[in-house]
Design a protein around this motif. Structure first.
Motif, short mmCIF file in Angstrom:
data_model
loop_
_atom_site.label_atom_id
_atom_site.label_comp_id
_atom_site.label_asym_id
_atom_site.label_seq_id
_atom_site.Cartn_x
_atom_site.Cartn_y
_atom_site.Cartn_z
N LEU A 433 0.82 -1.20 0.00
CA LEU A 433 0.00 0.00 0.00
C LEU A 433 0.87 1.26 0.00
O LEU A 433 0.58 2.24 -0.69
CB LEU A 433 -0.92 -0.02 1.22
CG LEU A 433 -1.76 1.24 1.40
CD1 LEU A 433 -3.23 0.93 1.31
CD2 LEU A 433 -1.42 1.97 2.69
N LEU A 434 1.94 1.21 0.77
CA LEU A 434 2.82 2.36 0.88
C LEU A 434 3.50 2.65 -0.47
O LEU A 434 3.55 3.79 -0.92
CB LEU A 434 3.88 2.06 1.95
CG LEU A 434 4.43 3.24 2.73
CD1 LEU A 434 3.32 4.09 3.27
CD2 LEU A 434 5.32 2.74 3.85
N LYS A 435 3.98 1.60 -1.11
CA LYS A 435 4.63 1.77 -2.42
C LYS A 435 3.63 2.35 -3.42
O LYS A 435 3.96 3.26 -4.18
CB LYS A 435 5.14 0.41 -2.93
CG LYS A 435 6.55 0.10 -2.43
CD LYS A 435 7.14 -1.10 -3.15
CE LYS A 435 6.70 -2.38 -2.49
NZ LYS A 435 7.35 -3.59 -3.05
N GLU A 436 2.43 1.80 -3.39
CA GLU A 436 1.38 2.26 -4.29
C GLU A 436 1.08 3.74 -4.03
O GLU A 436 1.01 4.55 -4.94
CB GLU A 436 0.12 1.40 -4.05
CG GLU A 436 -0.83 1.28 -5.20
CD GLU A 436 -0.16 1.00 -6.54
OE1 GLU A 436 -0.57 1.67 -7.50
OE2 GLU A 436 0.77 0.15 -6.62
N GLY A 437 0.94 4.08 -2.74
CA GLY A 437 0.61 5.45 -2.35
C GLY A 437 1.71 6.44 -2.70
O GLY A 437 1.44 7.60 -3.01
N MET A 438 2.96 5.98 -2.68
CA MET A 438 4.08 6.87 -2.98
C MET A 438 4.13 7.24 -4.45
O MET A 438 4.73 8.24 -4.83
CB MET A 438 5.40 6.21 -2.57
CG MET A 438 5.57 6.02 -1.08
SD MET A 438 5.59 7.56 -0.18
CE MET A 438 7.29 8.05 -0.47
N LYS A 439 3.48 6.42 -5.28
CA LYS A 439 3.51 6.69 -6.73
C LYS A 439 2.82 8.01 -7.06
O LYS A 439 3.18 8.67 -8.02
CB LYS A 439 2.81 5.55 -7.49
CG LYS A 439 3.67 4.31 -7.62
CD LYS A 439 2.99 3.28 -8.50
CE LYS A 439 3.76 1.96 -8.45
NZ LYS A 439 2.88 0.82 -8.81
#
Ligand code: UDP
Length: 553
Positions: A433-439
């Motif tokens: 989720l964090l990786k996705e959100g950082m995009k």
């Protein structure tokens, strides 16, 4: 900070005579009790009766003079929370002649701001309801300066964050319980009563479920100026700024990267992250950054702010400690974790803060969706989420529910039960989720020069018309650039033109890059058109419309 009221500054007899002759004077701003702040000369407080007193004399002033509407429901809100019926302010009235039969008044020489703190035990409430509103109420009235005296009338003791209130003025704030030490009758030479609500962004759900305020009037700029002022008083210099001097740009970049770190704000007593160590390791590995933990139980507040003010990311369970995200540097990421069955979209004080225009924080929320990863506490006292006091049926309903339904503040047992759960954070889904959100995190470098200067009106708007045939006509509209544009560097300047046929209730909008245009489509001969023109900077900074043009073909 002295708590004594130095009586030396004022001549007692002059003050007493002024009070007896002139009585109390009150002039307020605001049409409603919810937006009112009042300024008083010689407002008095009787500690025996626990009432403020307005003394009438021939030269008293009471504006607004509401008569008994003053009690419907109150003259004003004493806290920044809107229309809360435990936070109302009013006074009793007496003729100034009654002073002869009363205890001798003690005069307070300082310019005083009188208010209620809303919930001084809770850090979020301290900042949102008290510190920010006090700070900006003091900015509104120039005699509420560093020498001003704050008086807290809510009746609580100092509370755990009193040092933060002390920062706002060089004088020790007074509590309601201390007022009686000064005598039976105290008179404030000059005082302001009430708080500005201009800076608050959240309503706690007293009349409708909690959420962002309907009309937010504060931007990141004001929040950050407040944060900077507080940090200065706490003698905190941002690490980032301190490192600015020396070294080439490249060095600097390298250094910055190396010094990037993540802060995990941990809670030690309730709403725990059960695998905090694992979470910290996962964050460090994923982002190649140092991870530091802070907690209100372990560090002093200034040392926490010191750490947060240089962080690239702040990770924490939902809770009051997240208000410290207002000290994060621009471009930082706020990651808020929610326990099982709590919908992040319905509890958004920190999301709203992070999303204020100009706050420049990137907000991401995570919620525990795995019931096996939650630890409940049904046997705790009700205020920590216990449900043992409830009927069996109600208990079973709560235990079976997968999401807390929308509810009002503040004692909903299902809400308290769920929000006080401890959570085992599922690391793979969290990182995903964090990786996705950082995009979707905007690069600060790119968005930085985005100015907040709005265009002025376009000048000299004009129209010219011509009739071609019995059913064809042309309408040419032209204008000059707004006056402030010649002093600005603006990435993109566009103009919006609205054309409305007189008598119709719709209009056609056009966006144009140039300062004139000839319309021929949909333009009829012998018809009157109303034309509005405005300027737009960078797609979303709208200027005002120029005066409407009446154009007859
Ligand atoms: N608090 C804390 N550690 C804990 C629990 C609470 O520091 O383990 C602090 C919290 O930041 C807040 C106050 O205690 O300032 C009250 O916490 P509560 O859980 O009642 O409120 P919430 O955090 O949900 O707003």
């Amino acid at each position: 900070q002295s708590q004594e009221l130095s009586q030396a500054h004022i001549d007692y007899h002059v003050a007493l005579q002024a009070l007896q002759e002139h009585g109390t004077r009150m002039v307020c701003t605001g049409k409603m009790h919810t937006d009112r702040i009042c300024r008083f000369d010689y407002l008095c407080y009787c500690s025996e009766a626990e009432e403020f007193v307005f003394f009438h004399s021939n030269s008293s002033v009471m504006l607004p003079n509401l008569g008994s509407r003053r009690f419907q429901p109150a003259l004003l809100d004493l806290s920044s929370v809107e229309d809360h019926n435990t936070q109302y302010f009013n006074f009793l009235e007496l003729p100034a002649a009654a002073l002869k039969f009363m205890p001798k008044p003690v005069f307070v020489p300082d310019v005083t701001l009188i208010l209620n703190r809303f919930n001084p035990d809770n850090l979020m409430h301290v900042f949102h309801d008290d510190l920010l509103p006090i700070f900006y109420t003091m900015k509104q009235y120039s005699d509420l300066d560093d020498e001003a005296r704050l008086v807290f009338m809510e009746g609580w003791s100092e509370g755990p964050h009193f040092d933060l209130y002390r920062i706002l003025s060089s004088k020790q704030p007074l509590l309601k319980e201390q007022l009686r030490n000064f005598g039976k009758l105290m008179c404030f030479t000059k005082s302001y009563v009430g708080l500005s609500k201009m800076t608050t962004w959240y309503q706690y759900g007293f009349v409708q479920p909690q959420g962002p305020k309907a009309n937010i009037l504060v931007s990141g700029n004001e929040i950050r100026q407040f944060a900077r002022a507080l940090m200065e008083k706490m003698n905190i210099t941002r690490v980032e700024e301190a490192e600015k001097d020396g070294g080439s740009a490249e060095d600097e970049k390298e250094k910055e990267k190396k010094d990037d770190y993540i802060v995990v704000f941990s809670r030690s007593t309730t709403r725990l992250i059960l695998n905090e160590a694992e979470l910290i390791m996962a964050l460090a590995q994923e982002f190649h950054m140092r991870v530091v933990t802070v907690s209100l139980e372990e560090q002093s507040f200034p040392s926490i702010i010191q750490v947060i003010s240089g962080a690239s990311m702040l990770v924490s369970m939902h809770g009051a400690q997240l208000i410290t995200s207002l000290f994060l540097p621009r471009g930082a990421v706020v990651v808020e974790l929610f326990p099982f069955a709590v919908n992040p979209e319905q509890y958004t004080p920190y999301k709203t803060l992070a999303s204020l225009p100009g706050m420049d924080l990137h907000y991401i929320s995570w919620r525990n969706t795995k019931e096996e990863n939650t630890i409940t506490h049904p046997d705790r006292p009700w205020e920590q989420g216990g449900i043992a006091h409830l009927e069996k049926e109600e208990r079973e309903r709560i235990l079976a529910s997968k999401e807390v339904p929308r509810h009002l503040c503040c004692r909903n047992p299902e809400w308290l039960f769920r929000i006080y759960q401890d959570t085992l954070v599922d690391i793979p889904s969290f990182l995903e989720l964090l990786k996705e959100g950082m995009k979707t995190k905007p690069s600060l470098k790119k968005s930085k020069p985005a100015s907040t200067v709005h265009p002025g009106r376009v000048r000299e708007p004009q129209c010219q018309t011509s009739v071609q045939t019995t059913n064809e006509a042309k309408l040419t509209v032209s204008w000059q650039i707004p006056w402030n544009l010649k002093y600005l560097k603006v990435r993109e300047v566009k103009y919006e033109v609205w054309i409305q046929e007189q008598g119709e209730n719709t209009y056609m909008p056009y966006i144009l890059p140039q300062q004139n245009y000839t319309f021929s489509e949909n333009i009829k001969p012998f018809t009157t058109y109303l034309v509005w023109v405005r300027c737009i900077f960078n797609k979303n900074l709208l200027g005002p419309f120029a005066d409407v043009l009446m154009c007859r073909t």
